[in-house]
Design a protein around this motif. Structure first.
Motif, short mmCIF file in Angstrom:
data_model
loop_
_atom_site.label_atom_id
_atom_site.label_comp_id
_atom_site.label_asym_id
_atom_site.label_seq_id
_atom_site.Cartn_x
_atom_site.Cartn_y
_atom_site.Cartn_z
N SER A 196 -88.50 50.69 -65.09
CA SER A 196 -87.57 49.59 -65.10
C SER A 196 -86.77 48.63 -63.58
O SER A 196 -86.24 48.36 -63.21
CB SER A 196 -86.26 49.56 -65.89
OG SER A 196 -86.36 51.36 -65.64
N LYS A 208 -88.46 47.73 -60.77
CA LYS A 208 -89.35 46.85 -60.21
C LYS A 208 -88.84 46.01 -60.49
O LYS A 208 -88.63 45.68 -60.63
CB LYS A 208 -90.79 47.40 -60.45
CG LYS A 208 -91.69 48.31 -59.96
CD LYS A 208 -93.15 48.42 -60.51
CE LYS A 208 -93.45 49.78 -59.71
NZ LYS A 208 -95.10 50.26 -59.60
N HIS A 209 -89.37 45.27 -59.20
CA HIS A 209 -88.79 43.26 -59.54
C HIS A 209 -90.47 42.46 -59.73
O HIS A 209 -91.31 43.64 -59.39
CB HIS A 209 -88.35 42.26 -58.62
CG HIS A 209 -88.92 42.85 -57.05
ND1 HIS A 209 -89.87 42.02 -56.71
CD2 HIS A 209 -88.77 43.91 -56.00
CE1 HIS A 209 -90.29 42.17 -55.19
NE2 HIS A 209 -89.56 43.19 -54.89
N LYS A 210 -90.60 41.35 -60.55
CA LYS A 210 -91.49 40.31 -60.93
C LYS A 210 -92.53 40.24 -59.20
O LYS A 210 -91.86 40.09 -58.55
CB LYS A 210 -91.06 39.28 -61.55
CG LYS A 210 -92.06 38.56 -62.37
CD LYS A 210 -91.72 37.00 -63.29
CE LYS A 210 -90.88 36.04 -61.74
NZ LYS A 210 -90.55 34.99 -62.09
N GLY A 211 -92.95 41.01 -59.32
CA GLY A 211 -94.32 39.84 -58.44
C GLY A 211 -94.76 41.54 -57.67
O GLY A 211 -95.38 41.13 -56.99
N GLN A 212 -93.87 42.52 -57.75
CA GLN A 212 -93.91 43.52 -56.90
C GLN A 212 -95.73 44.18 -57.52
O GLN A 212 -96.00 44.97 -56.42
CB GLN A 212 -93.15 44.81 -56.87
CG GLN A 212 -92.72 45.87 -55.72
CD GLN A 212 -91.59 46.61 -56.79
OE1 GLN A 212 -90.75 46.07 -56.46
NE2 GLN A 212 -91.67 47.68 -55.61
N ASP A 213 -95.76 44.57 -58.75
CA ASP A 213 -97.07 45.10 -58.73
C ASP A 213 -98.90 43.90 -58.56
O ASP A 213 -99.78 44.40 -58.69
CB ASP A 213 -97.26 45.35 -59.49
CG ASP A 213 -96.83 46.77 -60.40
OD1 ASP A 213 -96.69 47.70 -59.21
OD2 ASP A 213 -96.04 47.30 -61.71
N ARG A 263 -99.28 39.94 -57.01
CA ARG A 263 -99.19 38.10 -57.48
C ARG A 263 -100.74 38.28 -56.86
O ARG A 263 -100.96 37.55 -55.03
CB ARG A 263 -98.60 37.58 -56.27
CG ARG A 263 -97.05 37.86 -56.86
CD ARG A 263 -95.19 36.36 -56.05
NE ARG A 263 -95.50 37.67 -54.53
CZ ARG A 263 -94.86 38.57 -54.23
NH1 ARG A 263 -94.22 39.62 -54.78
NH2 ARG A 263 -94.73 38.96 -52.64
N ASP A 267 -98.47 40.90 -61.93
CA ASP A 267 -97.47 40.60 -62.81
C ASP A 267 -97.47 38.40 -62.33
O ASP A 267 -96.99 38.31 -63.37
CB ASP A 267 -95.71 40.43 -61.50
CG ASP A 267 -95.79 42.14 -61.85
OD1 ASP A 267 -96.10 43.22 -63.30
OD2 ASP A 267 -95.44 42.67 -60.85
N VAL A 268 -98.67 38.56 -61.88
CA VAL A 268 -98.56 36.88 -60.93
C VAL A 268 -99.84 36.40 -60.89
O VAL A 268 -100.07 37.05 -59.83
CB VAL A 268 -97.09 36.39 -60.40
CG1 VAL A 268 -97.82 34.36 -60.38
CG2 VAL A 268 -96.24 36.47 -60.85
N GLU A 311 -99.60 31.04 -68.79
CA GLU A 311 -98.86 32.36 -68.27
C GLU A 311 -99.24 31.90 -66.51
O GLU A 311 -99.06 33.26 -65.88
CB GLU A 311 -99.31 33.81 -68.75
CG GLU A 311 -99.15 33.80 -70.43
CD GLU A 311 -99.43 35.20 -71.22
OE1 GLU A 311 -99.74 35.92 -70.09
OE2 GLU A 311 -100.13 35.09 -72.01
#
Length: 344
Positions: free
Chosen positions: A63, A65-70, A72, A99-100, A119
């Protein structure tokens, strides 16, 4: 009479000795060649030793981590004729853990691809006059790109893809090239030649065309492993994944054969699943420490992971659907297959 018999025996023994020495030397020569080649062609046991390294590069879910860290990931492809391939690659990257997922496609393909899934982030720029400049605005947000799914062979699109590869190289991010992206490489090998974060994923027909274009020679179809080695070396020791009954992976130094059980189903789109998963795994691998990769080239680990995952998805989907299995069924298996292979 006894003397004649003794003389014949001596001659026979001498001939036998010469033949024996010759056979021994021939066998030693073969053994030396085999030993030298086996250093670059790991046995199935070595293949199994790569699996823990794939597990090492998988980022933990937390939890913090932020969006995109894993991851893009950018998919470069999608035109009027081909909208399924970029969707398969992009959604596979997401389901494998990115993530994206972005898709950079032509204007007339964008609405269709958007309708497949909410998505994905879809950019209708690939056929615009300033496509490379438009892409470059997004480049700092991307961790890796996959060039080729649904790209087609229109000259304008190929030229834009060529520029996008050049800009991405300057950012030092992994570049996976598949499908019509490989056609582009066969016409202009220098666009990716020598780039150590580049990975080529040809099937048999794509490999043959690429080999003859780059190596300027006809291929010896009886020795696939040597062919892969030669193409990799001609491309500046790029990682090459020859997809087939077994997936042969060579990174310019080490070779591994992925013979993980799949199925006999060969529907279209499986290469897109693989390239999308490879896009995110390449990001993970190149971001991992040497301790996690154990000194093995990140592209080799990522390629083995993506090949294994694709085969496991194929196997699970075929078990459920048999002859009716499609790539959509395989994509639905990514989560369970990933857990079985890399998180168990």
């Amino acid at each position: 009479m006894a003397m004649q018999w003794g003389r014949g025996t001596v001659v026979t023994c001498f001939v036998t000795l010469i033949v024996s020495v010759a056979v021994t030397l021939f066998c030693m020569h073969d053994e030396v060649i085999e030993r030298a080649f086996s250093l670059r062609s790991p046995s199935p046991r070595n293949m199994e030793n790569i699996l823990p390294l794939v597990k090492n590069i998988v980022p933990p879910l937390t939890s913090k981590k932020h969006k995109g860290q894993d991851g893009r990931i950018g998919i470069i492809g999608g035109c009027q004729e081909y909208t399924g391939a970029p969707y398969f690659a992009a959604i596979s990257a997401l389901k494998a853990g990115a993530d994206v997922s972005h898709v950079f496609c032509t204007k007339d393909a964008a609405t269709v691809i958007k309708s497949y899934s909410p998505e994905l982030i879809v950019h209708p720029i690939l056929d615009s006059p300033n496509a490379v400049a438009e892409f470059e605005k997004w480049l700092p947000r991307l961790h890796s790109i996959v060039v080729g799914p649904g790209l087609g062979r229109d000259d304008k699109l190929l030229e834009n893809a060529k520029g996008i590869i050049g800009k991405s190289r300057s950012r030092d991010i992994p570049i996976v090239i598949d499908a019509d992206g490989l056609w582009l490489v066969s016409q202009h090998p220098s666009i990716i030649q020598g780039y150590q974060m580049g990975i080529l994923t040809p099937n048999v027909m794509e490999f043959s065309r690429l080999y003859e274009a780059v190596c300027q020679d006809s291929m010896d179809s009886s020795d696939k492993k040597r062919n892969v080695m030669r193409l990799s070396e001609a491309m500046g020791n790029l990682t090459v994944v020859l997809k087939g009954e077994e997936d042969i992976i060579f990174d310019g130094d080490k070779m591994v054969v992925c013979s993980h059980e799949g199925s006999s189903r060969r529907c279209g789109g499986q290469g897109d699943l693989l390239s999308g998963c490879l896009g995110v795994m390449a990001h993970w691998a190149f971001m991992s420490t040497t301790e996690k990769t154990n000194g093995v080239k990140p592209s080799l680990i990522a390629a083995f992971g993506a090949c294994s995952l694709t085969r496991q998805c194929n196997r699970q989907a075929f078990h459920r659907h048999g002859r009716a299995t499609t790539t959509t069924d395989m994509i639905a298996e990514i989560g369970a297959a990933f857990k079985k292979l890399f998180e168990s």
